[in-house]
Design an enzyme around this catalytic site. Structure first.
Site, short mmCIF file in Angstrom:
data_model
loop_
_atom_site.label_atom_id
_atom_site.label_comp_id
_atom_site.label_asym_id
_atom_site.label_seq_id
_atom_site.Cartn_x
_atom_site.Cartn_y
_atom_site.Cartn_z
N ASN A 10 0.87 -1.18 0.00
CA ASN A 10 0.00 0.00 0.00
C ASN A 10 0.90 1.22 0.00
OD1 ASN A 10 -1.76 2.07 0.47
ND2 ASN A 10 -2.39 1.40 2.51
N LYS A 12 0.15 4.25 -0.27
CA LYS A 12 -0.48 5.44 0.32
C LYS A 12 -0.23 6.65 -0.58
CE LYS A 12 -0.20 3.22 4.78
NZ LYS A 12 -0.07 3.31 6.23
N GLU A 97 -6.86 4.77 7.86
CA GLU A 97 -6.63 6.20 7.55
C GLU A 97 -7.86 6.81 6.90
OE1 GLU A 97 -2.94 5.60 5.48
OE2 GLU A 97 -2.02 5.00 7.38
N GLU A 167 -5.31 -4.76 10.58
CA GLU A 167 -4.30 -3.73 10.79
C GLU A 167 -4.62 -2.97 12.09
OE1 GLU A 167 -2.28 -2.64 6.77
OE2 GLU A 167 -3.95 -1.26 7.13
N GLY A 173 2.56 2.47 10.77
CA GLY A 173 3.52 3.57 10.61
C GLY A 173 4.22 3.95 11.90
N SER A 212 3.47 -1.95 10.39
CA SER A 212 4.92 -2.00 10.63
C SER A 212 5.53 -3.36 10.27
CB SER A 212 5.25 -1.61 12.08
OG SER A 212 4.86 -0.26 12.31
N GLY A 233 2.95 -1.12 4.29
CA GLY A 233 2.97 0.31 3.97
C GLY A 233 4.39 0.75 3.66
P1 13P Z 1 3.08 0.52 7.66
O1 13P Z 1 3.59 -0.78 7.09
O2 13P Z 1 3.82 1.70 7.13
O3 13P Z 1 2.98 0.46 9.15
O4 13P Z 1 1.59 0.71 7.11
C1 13P Z 1 0.69 -0.35 7.23
C2 13P Z 1 -0.52 -0.04 6.44
O5 13P Z 1 -1.28 0.84 6.80
C3 13P Z 1 -0.76 -0.80 5.22
O6 13P Z 1 -2.02 -0.56 4.74
#
Ligand code: 13P
Length: 251
Positions: A10, A12, A97, A167, A173, A212, A233
Site C-alpha cells: 500500500n 499510500k 486512515e 491492521e 507507521g 509496521s 505500507g
Molecule cells: P506501515 O507498514 O507503514 O505500518 O503501514 C501499514 C498499512 O497501513 C498498510 O495498509
C-alpha cells in the site's frame, strides 16, 4: 485448505508517476518466488502507467480506495468502473486512515465492498482496533463488529474471493508491530466471525496482517497459521525491502 499468501504494497500518498515506474521496474527486474501472490497499490495518478508497466508480469494491481457508484456527480471521486478499466484487480477498502481522516463508517465500508464485487474486483477490507480500544480491552469486540458490518449482504461465492487485512491502528507507521502470536489470535477471531456466516467458504478467505511489517519481522507473521500474507505500507516503498518481505512469505 491451502491459501496462497498475498503480499500487497500500500503505497499510500507516495510516489509521482516517475517514481512509481522506477519502483515497479525494480520489482520486475527480480525473479519472484512461486507460491506467493504479489500486488502493488499505487496512488490513483500512477495507476495507468503502472498498469502498463506490469503487463506480462504476475504482479497484480490494486487501488487504495474508490466510490461505490459506477459514475455520477461525485466530484473528486474514482469509480469501480474506472478502476476495472485500468486493469486493477484489488481495491483496498476501509483502511483505518480513511476511517480516521475521511469519516468512513462501517456502513460506507460495507457499501464499497459490495460495489467492488459488483464490478468483479476483489476487496482488501481493512479492520483493526485503535490504541484506546485495545487499552480498554475492546479489541475483539471492535474487530468482530467491523468484520460483521463489512460482510453484510455478501454472498458466500463472493466471500471466497474476499481478502481481509487486520491492521491494528496503533501499529500502522509506528514501527511497533503486533506480536506474531497476538496478530494470529485476532486473525483467528476474524475467521471465526467469517465461519459463522459463510461456513466452509470461510476457509478460503485470506486474512493478512498489516502494521509496521518489515523484512525483519515478516517471517514471524508468515509462520502463523491464521495469517495469509501482509499489507505493507512504508517497507513497500523500497523495492529491496518489499522483495525481502515477499521471500519471507513462502510457506
Ligand atoms: P506501515 O507498514 O507503514 O505500518 O503501514 C501499514 C498499512 O497501513 C498498510 O495498509
Amino acid at each position: 485448505m491451502a491459501r496462497t499468501p498475498l503480499i500487497a504494497g500500500n503505497w499510500k500518498m507516495h510516489k509521482t508517476v516517475g517514481d512509481a515506474l522506477a519502483l515497479v521496474h525494480a520489482l520486475r527486474r527480480e525473479a519472484l518466488p512461486d507460491g506467493v501472490e504479489v500486488a502493488v497499490c499505487p496512488p490513483f495518478t500512477a495507476l495507468p502507467e503502472v498498469s502498463r508497466a506490469l503487463e506480462g508480469s504476475s504482479i497484480r494491481l490494486g487501488a487504495q480506495n474508490m466510490h461505490w457508484e459506477a459514475q455520477g456527480a461525485f466530484t473528486g471521486e474514482i469509480s469501480p468502473l474506472m478502476l476495472a478499466d485500468l486493469g486493477c484487480h484489488y481495491v483496498i477498502v476501509g483502511h483505518s486512515e480513511r476511517r480516521q481522516h475521511f469519516g468512513e463508517t462501517d456502513a460506507i465500508v460495507a457499501r464499497k465492498v459490495r460495489a467492488v464485487f459488483a464490478h468483479d474486483l476483489v476487496p482488501i477490507m481493512c479492520v483493526g482496533e485503535r490504541l484506546d480500544e485495545r487499552d480498554s480491552g475492546r479489541t475483539d469486540q471492535v474487530v468482530s463488529a467491523q468484520t460483521e458490518a463489512g460482510i453484510a449482504g455478501m454472498e458466500p461465492s463472493q466471500a471466497e474471493r474476499l481478502v481481509i487485512a487486520y491492521e491494528p491502528v496503533w501499529a500502522i507507521g509506528t514501527g511497533r508491530s503486533a506480536s506474531g502470536e497476538e496478530a494470529n489470535r485476532v486473525c483467528g477471531l476474524i475467521r471465526g466471525v467469517l465461519s459463522e456466516r459463510f461456513r466452509s467458504a470461510a476457509a478460503a478467505i485470506r486474512i493478512l496482517y498489516g502494521g509496521s511489517v518489515t523484512p525483519d519481522n515478516a517471517a514471524e507473521f508468515a509462520r502463523q497459521s491464521e495469517i495469509d500474507g501482509a499489507l505493507v505500507g512504508g517497507a513497500s516503498l523500497d523495492p529491496q525491502k518489499f522483495l525481502r518481505i515477499i521471500h519471507a512469505a513462502i510457506r
